[in-house]
Write an enzyme that holds these catalytic residues in place. Structure first.
Site, PDB file in Angstrom:
ATOM      1  N   ASP A 148       0.855  -1.181   0.000  1.00 56.06           N
ATOM      2  CA  ASP A 148       0.000   0.000   0.000  1.00 56.06           C
ATOM      3  C   ASP A 148       0.898   1.241   0.000  1.00 56.06           C
ATOM      4  OD1 ASP A 148      -1.958   1.871   0.395  1.00 56.06           O
ATOM      5  OD2 ASP A 148      -2.272   1.390   2.520  1.00 56.06           O
ATOM      6  N   ASN A 168      -0.474   4.521  -0.216  1.00 57.79           N
ATOM      7  CA  ASN A 168      -1.141   5.755   0.241  1.00 57.79           C
ATOM      8  C   ASN A 168      -1.861   5.591   1.581  1.00 57.79           C
ATOM      9  OD1 ASN A 168      -3.186   4.152  -0.595  1.00 57.79           O
ATOM     10  ND2 ASN A 168      -4.183   5.632  -1.938  1.00 57.79           N
ATOM     11  N   ASP A 208      -4.144   3.681   2.818  1.00 58.15           N
ATOM     12  CA  ASP A 208      -5.582   3.447   3.021  1.00 58.15           C
ATOM     13  C   ASP A 208      -5.853   1.985   3.386  1.00 58.15           C
ATOM     14  OD1 ASP A 208      -5.103   2.193   0.625  1.00 58.15           O
ATOM     15  OD2 ASP A 208      -6.667   3.242  -0.512  1.00 58.15           O
ATOM     16  N   ASP A 210      -1.789  -1.094  -3.840  1.00 56.49           N
ATOM     17  CA  ASP A 210      -2.075  -0.356  -5.070  1.00 56.49           C
ATOM     18  C   ASP A 210      -0.926  -0.462  -6.073  1.00 56.49           C
ATOM     19  OD1 ASP A 210      -0.188   1.475  -3.949  1.00 56.49           O
ATOM     20  OD2 ASP A 210      -1.828   2.288  -2.737  1.00 56.49           O
ATOM     21  N   ASP A 237      -9.155 -15.682 -17.053  1.00 59.57           N
ATOM     22  CA  ASP A 237      -9.910 -16.143 -15.891  1.00 59.57           C
ATOM     23  C   ASP A 237     -11.019 -17.109 -16.298  1.00 59.57           C
ATOM     24  OD1 ASP A 237     -10.723 -15.638 -12.993  1.00 59.57           O
ATOM     25  OD2 ASP A 237     -12.580 -15.108 -14.032  1.00 59.57           O
ATOM     26  N   GLU A 271      -6.569 -20.165 -16.891  1.00 58.31           N
ATOM     27  CA  GLU A 271      -6.966 -20.778 -15.618  1.00 58.31           C
ATOM     28  C   GLU A 271      -7.701 -22.056 -15.975  1.00 58.31           C
ATOM     29  OE1 GLU A 271      -9.340 -19.956 -11.448  1.00 58.31           O
ATOM     30  OE2 GLU A 271     -10.181 -19.207 -13.305  1.00 58.31           O
TER      31      GLU A 271
HETATM   32  C1  GLC Z   1     -11.440 -17.314 -10.972  1.00 56.45           C
HETATM   33  C2  GLC Z   1     -10.679 -16.428 -10.022  1.00 56.45           C
HETATM   34  C3  GLC Z   1     -11.456 -16.291  -8.751  1.00 56.45           C
HETATM   35  C4  GLC Z   1     -12.779 -15.643  -9.093  1.00 56.45           C
HETATM   36  C5  GLC Z   1     -13.522 -16.426 -10.167  1.00 56.45           C
HETATM   37  C6  GLC Z   1     -14.650 -15.642 -10.744  1.00 56.45           C
HETATM   38  O1  GLC Z   1     -11.557 -18.596 -10.494  1.00 56.45           O
HETATM   39  O2  GLC Z   1      -9.398 -16.931  -9.813  1.00 56.45           O
HETATM   40  O3  GLC Z   1     -10.779 -15.549  -7.784  1.00 56.45           O
HETATM   41  O4  GLC Z   1     -13.562 -15.560  -7.940  1.00 56.45           O
HETATM   42  O5  GLC Z   1     -12.669 -16.741 -11.252  1.00 56.45           O
HETATM   43  O6  GLC Z   1     -14.174 -14.617 -11.559  1.00 56.45           O
END
Ligand code: GLC
Length: 577
Positions: free
Chosen positions: A49, A51, A53, A57, A228, A297
């Site tokens: 981080d 800043n 908060d 970031d 993803d 993924e």
């Molecule tokens: C993938 C991501 C996970 C997310 C899911 C929905 O599995 O790694 O973190 O919740 O997709 O986007």
């Protein structure tokens, strides 16, 4: 006559060998940057981080580039940093072409790309294609009426009857995957949270919009994408129910949310996904000379399914993640040996990408820990870095951060931990802030700030500053392993041959590259000392001695390769002399 033949054949062998070496070195010099690369996953909320908060970031990441350079990583994958209501901490995107103000601005992003380049580090963006946030303007339009031109951008269906969703499909995050919408009187489909409606990938306009997003970020300098949930883009067009999984006694199983456990066959890994992968790859490849990499993924059922992700003509993903090895989740030598072998031999000669940990799963301390914590970490890092392929690890793994799940339901931040408590505690445990030093808030944020997740108590000893100073630390093991991959050609490019294949306690293998000294590796998978003997005669190697490259701290150099004594979870890696 005979001698002439011999001469010709030895000439031919010589030519073939030099051809081999030449081909190898030509391949090495032409190799795309991601081959054999080390990828580091950063969960930006939790890294640094800048800043005060309490939320990490982009400027924080930029501040830590010297550390990443020292560690030796080639690229960093940033989990989503786009504007988002943060229901799923960024995986619910409301604008694909900007940065969430919590993390910074596009200017900060550009600066990160530029500074990272100076450190020889590339940036990988997380591209969430399966769904958007329910606050994305596309979805707001889509749900505004059945006749809106964007209605068909998402997956809408009528219910089966009053109060009845179209079928039995479930969200990965618990309960029905269908959400009723008052205005349209239809259900929309969401494989993940209700706030993450699935896009309709059969719609060419959706595809075009997403390929434009891909171009937007490549034009801004990113080196690739982590795609993803890429296997979930399509659903069965006939909308058939999924089957319920049964246990060994034939009893239907229930998941952590109390729902029937479904077999996932109508909503995951449908063949249509390959068309999209090819199209994404075409866009990536249209940037000549950039070697834009697509990482997937890819939680799949088998190595055969994984093989398909590279594409029938190697025209889909360059690096679908191999979850087969890293997610064995127990130290079982035979299983590791089999899956490493499969990853080497059953994917059409493509590049494996091995992964052990990420922001969705417990860290490597799941393999044991306690007394042997660091030793276990060294075994994991050795399998990760010393087998052939590209490697990916998760921030904090290199210092041995421990999975620290919340103790009380009221402290949980990840919504699945609330829905599934106490069976499913959510993913907060693996998302705690990076432990930089033993000062206030572990150096993650200012002393008076409140980190978004609590700092685990382990930070007093498990932290970057302390481990940098200790040559025997797990951090130094990671650093040296990565360095050796870079400098020892057999480790970077060599073949991977399993050794001593009937040993159930020690996993051993050898890396060989033409014209280079072979490297042998042995990892003790047990809590007892083990003694092994390498017989390399099958590999045509007569050498009896190894020059130690790495060994578990405190272990003595083996007297010979026929007597290597490994402490509990001990590792030995040596060059055959
Ligand atoms: C993938 C991501 C996970 C997310 C899911 C929905 O599995 O790694 O973190 O919740 O997709 O986007």
């Amino acid at each position: 006559m005979n001698s002439i033949r011999k001469k010709i054949s030895s000439l031919l062998i010589g030519l073939a060998m030099s051809g081999c070496v030449w081909a190898q070195s030509a391949q090495q010099s032409k190799s795309p940057w991601w081959k054999g690369a080390v990828f580091y996953e950063i969960y930006p909320r939790s890294f640094q981080d800048s800043n005060n908060d309490g939320v990490g970031d982009l400027n924080g990441i930029t501040q830590r580039l010297d550390y990443l350079k020292l560690l030796g990583v080639d690229a960093i994958w940033l989990t989503p940093i786009y504007p988002s209501p943060q229901v799923d901490f960024g995986y619910d995107i409301s604008n694909y072409e900007d940065i969430d103000p919590q993390y910074g601005t596009l200017k900060d992003f550009d600066r990160l790309v530029t500074e990272a380049k100076k450190h020889n580090i590339r940036i990988i963006m997380d591209l969430v294609l399966n769904h958007t946030s329910d606050k994305h303007p596309w979805f707001l339009e889509s749900r505004s009426s059945k006749t809106n031109p964007k209605h068909n951008w998402y997956v809408w269906r009528d219910g089966k009857g009053p109060g009845q969703p179209p079928n039995n499909w479930e969200s990965y995050f618990g309960h029905s995957a269908w959400q009723y919408d008052q205005k349209t009187r239809q259900y929309y489909y969401h494989k993940f949270y209700i706030q993450q409606p699935d896009l309709n990938w059969n719609n060419p306009e959706v595809r075009k919009a997403m390929y434009d997003v891909e171009r937007f970020w490549i034009n801004r300098g990113v080196a690739g994408f982590r795609l993803d949930a890429i296997t979930t883009l399509f659903e069965d067009p006939q909308m058939r129910d999924e089957g319920v999984v049964k246990d060994e006694n034939g009893k239907p199983m229930t998941n952590a949310y109390g729902d029937p456990q479904l077999d996932d066959t109508r909503t995951n890994d449908l063949p249509q996904v390959h068309d999209v992968l090819r199209e994404l790859r075409e866009v990536a490849d249209s940037y000549k000379g950039r070697d834009v990499v697509l990482i997937g993924e890819t939680y799949l059922r088998s190595v055969d399914d994984l093989k398909k992700m590279y594409g029938a003509h190697d025209d889909e993903l360059q690096l679908p993640m191999d979850m087969q090895i890293g997610f064995i989740n127990k130290f079982d030598v035979a299983q590791f040996r089999q899956r490493i072998d499969e990853a080497q031999n059953n994917i059409n000669g493509n590049e494996p990408l091995i992964v052990f940990d990420n922001h969705d799963n417990p860290r490597w301390d799941r393999y044991g820990g306690g007394k042997f914590h660091d030793d276990i970490g060294r075994v994991i890092a050795t399998v990760l870095f010393a087998t052939r392929g590209s490697a990916m690890f998760y921030y904090g793994d290199e210092i041995g951060m421990v999975t620290t799940p919340p103790k009380r339901k009221e402290d949980v931040k990840d919504p699945i931990g609330i829905t599934g408590w106490p069976k499913e505690k959510g993913r907060d445990g693996e998302r705690t802030p990076m432990q930089w030093d033993d000062g206030p808030n572990a150096g993650f944020t200012g002393p008076n700030a409140k980190p978004w997740l609590p700092i685990p108590p382990s930070y007093k000893t498990v932290n970057v500053a302390a481990e940098m100073k200790n040559p025997d630390s797990i951090l130094n093991w990671y650093k040296q392993m990565i360095e050796l991959r870079r400098t020892v050609p057999s480790l970077r490019y060599g073949n991977n041959i399993m050794l001593n294949t009937s040993d159930n306690h020690v996993l051993s293998w050898m890396r060989t590259a033409p014209g280079q000294a072979p490297v042998i590796v042995a990892c003790n998978f047990t809590a007892e000392p083990q003694r092994i003997s390498f017989d390399l005669s099958k590999q045509g190697i007569v050498a009896k001695q190894g020059k130690t490259l790495m060994k578990t701290p405190g272990m003595s150099d083996p007297a010979s390769l026929s007597d290597v004594q490994l402490p509990p979870f001990g590792v030995y890696m040596g060059e055959v002399e």
